[in-house]
Scaffold this active site. Structure first.
Site, PDB file in Angstrom:
ATOM      1  N   ASN A  29       8.643  -3.148  -5.726  1.00  0.00           N
ATOM      2  CA  ASN A  29       8.530  -2.248  -4.583  1.00  0.00           C
ATOM      3  C   ASN A  29       8.648  -3.021  -3.276  1.00  0.00           C
ATOM      4  OD1 ASN A  29       8.242   0.140  -6.011  1.00  0.00           O
ATOM      5  ND2 ASN A  29       6.019   0.143  -5.942  1.00  0.00           N
ATOM      6  N   ARG A  80     -18.047  -9.560  -3.640  1.00  0.00           N
ATOM      7  CA  ARG A  80     -16.856  -8.740  -3.436  1.00  0.00           C
ATOM      8  C   ARG A  80     -16.720  -8.331  -1.969  1.00  0.00           C
ATOM      9  NH1 ARG A  80     -13.263  -6.390  -7.238  1.00  0.00           N
ATOM     10  NH2 ARG A  80     -11.746  -5.169  -6.056  1.00  0.00           N
ATOM     11  N   MET A 105      -3.343  -4.613  -7.296  1.00  0.00           N
ATOM     12  CA  MET A 105      -4.225  -4.149  -8.361  1.00  0.00           C
ATOM     13  C   MET A 105      -5.703  -4.426  -8.085  1.00  0.00           C
ATOM     14  SD  MET A 105      -2.013  -2.685 -10.127  1.00  0.00           S
ATOM     15  CE  MET A 105      -2.980  -2.211 -11.552  1.00  0.00           C
ATOM     16  N   LYS A 106      -6.112  -4.261  -6.853  1.00  0.00           N
ATOM     17  CA  LYS A 106      -7.513  -4.379  -6.491  1.00  0.00           C
ATOM     18  C   LYS A 106      -7.922  -3.150  -5.678  1.00  0.00           C
ATOM     19  CE  LYS A 106      -8.634  -8.507  -8.116  1.00  0.00           C
ATOM     20  NZ  LYS A 106      -7.438  -8.652  -8.959  1.00  0.00           N
ATOM     21  N   HIS A 124       1.506   5.719  -6.888  1.00  0.00           N
ATOM     22  CA  HIS A 124       0.845   5.916  -8.187  1.00  0.00           C
ATOM     23  C   HIS A 124       1.841   6.553  -9.149  1.00  0.00           C
ATOM     24  CE1 HIS A 124      -2.332   6.539 -11.066  1.00  0.00           C
ATOM     25  NE2 HIS A 124      -1.948   7.788 -11.198  1.00  0.00           N
ATOM     26  N   ASP A 156      -7.910   6.261   0.390  1.00  0.00           N
ATOM     27  CA  ASP A 156      -9.267   6.509   0.880  1.00  0.00           C
ATOM     28  C   ASP A 156     -10.249   5.779  -0.032  1.00  0.00           C
ATOM     29  OD1 ASP A 156      -9.446   8.075  -1.396  1.00  0.00           O
ATOM     30  OD2 ASP A 156      -9.639   9.979  -0.331  1.00  0.00           O
ATOM     31  N   ALA A 157     -11.518   6.135   0.026  1.00  0.00           N
ATOM     32  CA  ALA A 157     -12.535   5.403  -0.714  1.00  0.00           C
ATOM     33  C   ALA A 157     -12.543   5.704  -2.214  1.00  0.00           C
ATOM     34  CB  ALA A 157     -13.921   5.701  -0.128  1.00  0.00           C
TER      35      ALA A 157
END
Length: 221
Positions: A29, A80, A105-106, A124, A156-157
């Site tokens: 991408n 983290r 990927m985090k 996605h 978002d979260a």
């Protein structure tokens, strides 16, 4: 009833929008965005590529294109939240108009989401809100859907819960069940790359507005 409040993000003028792209793997991408940004009419330039690990092909693609890179590994930080703070600072240093999660990927933390609220674009491999999470392709097959596809959305979260910008549809074929969805995923990726380039270019050139869960791009209202 009162009108919903809106977040408005006008395009950068003068000059192209500044993009920071985050990657974790092969960077296909990212490559599509690099190729698109070679055309001044695209309206955006990639000012940096960040990763959560070293030695990945995505960083190599950026370096080959002469784009600055940085790496923030989770394991290099005690907590983290410390990693999230460091990643936020690294990206802020490039003053981006948009951040593109291109196979990153985090899960991004609270500080990052606050700093770039409404300006983080993700893809996605399913038609959200169906089949969020890391197994969108195989989950769709397991459910027996006849069509699936890809979604470009704001982050978002939640996990793949942000406002949807655009979607592309891919037909499920009988043969897709025989290989565990590998061929299907490749067809989705082909559509995904085209859709991501289109969306990022439109956001860069036109800006956008968020009202509740709806994302409006002025030239397409």
């Amino acid at each position: 009833m009162a009108a919903a409040s809106a977040q408005v993000f006008p395009p950068r003028t003068p000059g192209p929008a500044r993009l920071v792209v985050l990657v974790s793997g092969s960077g296909t991408n990212l490559q599509a965005l690099i190729d698109a940004a070679d055309d001044p009419a695209f309206g955006a330039e990639i000012v940096a590529v960040g990763a959560d690990r070293t030695g990945i092909a995505g960083l190599g693609r950026a370096e080959q294109a002469g784009i600055p890179t940085f790496v923030q590994r989770v394991q290099d930080h005690a907590e983290r939240a410390d990693w999230d703070r460091a990643l936020t600072a690294s990206v802020l240093g490039y003053q981006p108009d948009l951040v593109v999660s291109a196979g990153f990927m985090k899960i991004l933390g609270a500080e990052f989401l606050t700093a770039f609220s409404g300006r983080i674009v993700n893809t996605h491999p399913a038609l959200l809100p169906s089949f969020p999470g890391a197994h969108g392709v195989t989950d769709a097959l397991a459910y027996g859907v006849k069509v699936t596809g890809c979604t470009v959305h704001l982050v978002d979260a939640g996990v793949d819960t942000g406002p949807i910008i655009a979607q592309g549809v891919v037909q499920v074929e009988d043969a897709d069940y025989a290989d565990g969805g590998e061929a299907l995923h490749e067809r989705i990726k082909t559509v995904e790359r085209t859709l991501l380039v289109d969306v990022v270019g439109r956001l860069a050139r036109e800006g956008h507005r968020i009202e509740d869960r709806k994302v409006w791009i002025p030239a397409h209202e």
